[in-house]
Design an enzyme around this catalytic site. Structure first.
Site, PDB file in Angstrom:
ATOM      1  N   SER A  68       0.859  -1.182   0.000  1.00  0.00           N
ATOM      2  CA  SER A  68       0.000   0.000   0.000  1.00  0.00           C
ATOM      3  C   SER A  68       0.895   1.232   0.000  1.00  0.00           C
ATOM      4  CB  SER A  68      -0.889   0.021   1.253  1.00  0.00           C
ATOM      5  OG  SER A  68      -1.494   1.291   1.435  1.00  0.00           O
TER       6      SER A  68
ATOM      7  N   TYR B  88      -2.828  -0.664   9.795  1.00  0.00           N
ATOM      8  CA  TYR B  88      -2.691  -0.906   8.361  1.00  0.00           C
ATOM      9  C   TYR B  88      -1.312  -0.458   7.876  1.00  0.00           C
ATOM     10  CZ  TYR B  88      -4.116  -1.445   3.513  1.00  0.00           C
ATOM     11  OH  TYR B  88      -4.205  -1.863   2.196  1.00  0.00           O
TER      12      TYR B  88
END
Length: 274
Positions: free
Chosen positions: A130, A143
């Site tokens: 990501s 995350y």
């Protein structure tokens, strides 16, 4: 796409937003594909084996079954992932644990189980990380931490097996996906912080990594993503200021007033600005 015909591929998270389209694209390019997901079935015409990737005992036999079905393994795409809100100021909870398990440890387990076959085939492994692995945002610590740790794992793996297996990391930004639902429900939407990109661009980036003559180390999915990654790596203080400015603007606009998990950050920002 040239270079994929006849290649044997395993895709984790095959029922997810990226997984379904990736399975379809690989299949259309002539690859032989088996998916792995928590729930068995079929994704875009590709068989999907059921496996809880957070169960250490379940992963090796599932990978073995997938590889046996394919007759070998040329490409592993670690795509499975989960998200959710997790402020760094609060103690880690089940949401944090789940993100570390799925985003990092599941990929580690799957890769370890697949490595003997990847080494034998001089294959490739691709990790879907990501942009937040290099440009973290507040209120989503789990995350960002899990994806940054995934990149660190990929770096270590490259040093260990890079003579025989190509190791690439792909860095999507924000794609419309159920992975963001819990964050939005908590009043922490990434709207105004991240720019949406199409899932097709992410899949195309994964395929580029899979078919490049030499496995690329890091693959951005958009031109903006390349710029953001370069900024985060070469001018981190400037990147921090840009994130703070964006967050301050959202707080000033009242965008986070209804988010209990952001209450501490909102209060401190307003105290600091008077």
């Amino acid at each position: 796409m040239s270079g994929l015909a006849g290649r044997r591929a395993v895709v984790t998270g095959a029922h997810g937003t990226f997984g379904r389209q990736l399975c379809a694209a690989l299949h259309a390019a002539g690859a032989r594909v088996v998916g792995v997901d928590r729930y068995p079935g079929v994704a875009a015409g590709v068989p999907v084996l059921g496996c809880d990737l957070t169960d250490p005992g379940a992963v090796p036999p599932a990978v073995r079954a997938a590889v046996d079905r394919l007759g070998g393994l040329d490409l592993l795409v670690n795509n499975a992932g989960v998200g959710g809100p997790a402020p760094a100021e609060l103690p880690p909870d089940e949401i944090v644990r789940q993100q570390l398990e799925v985003n990092l440890l599941a990929a580690w387990r799957t890769t370890a189980a697949a490595l003997p076959d990847l080494v034998a085939a001089r294959g490739r492994v691709i990790f879907v990380a990501s942009r937040m692995a290099v440009l973290p945002l507040p209120l989503a610590a789990a995350y960002g931490v899990s994806k940054r740790a995934l990149v660190a794992y990929a770096d270590a793996l490259r040093h260990e097996v890079g003579t025989h297996v190509g190791v690439s990391v792909v860095y999507p930004s924000m794609v419309a996906s159920p992975i963001h639902d819990s964050t939005a429900e908590a009043g922490l939407s990434l709207g105004g912080v991240s720019r949406m990109e199409p899932v097709e661009g992410v899949v195309a980036a994964i395929l580029r990594a899979a078919t490049a003559r030499r496995a690329p180390r890091d693959v951005a999915t958009t031109t903006r993503g390349r710029l953001e990654m370069a900024l985060a790596r070469h001018a981190p203080a400037l990147a921090d200021r840009m994130v703070r400015r964006t967050v301050t603007g959202r707080i000033a606009a009242g965008d986070l007033d209804g988010a209990p998990l952001a209450a501490g950050m909102v209060r401190r920002h307003r105290d600091a600005t008077g």
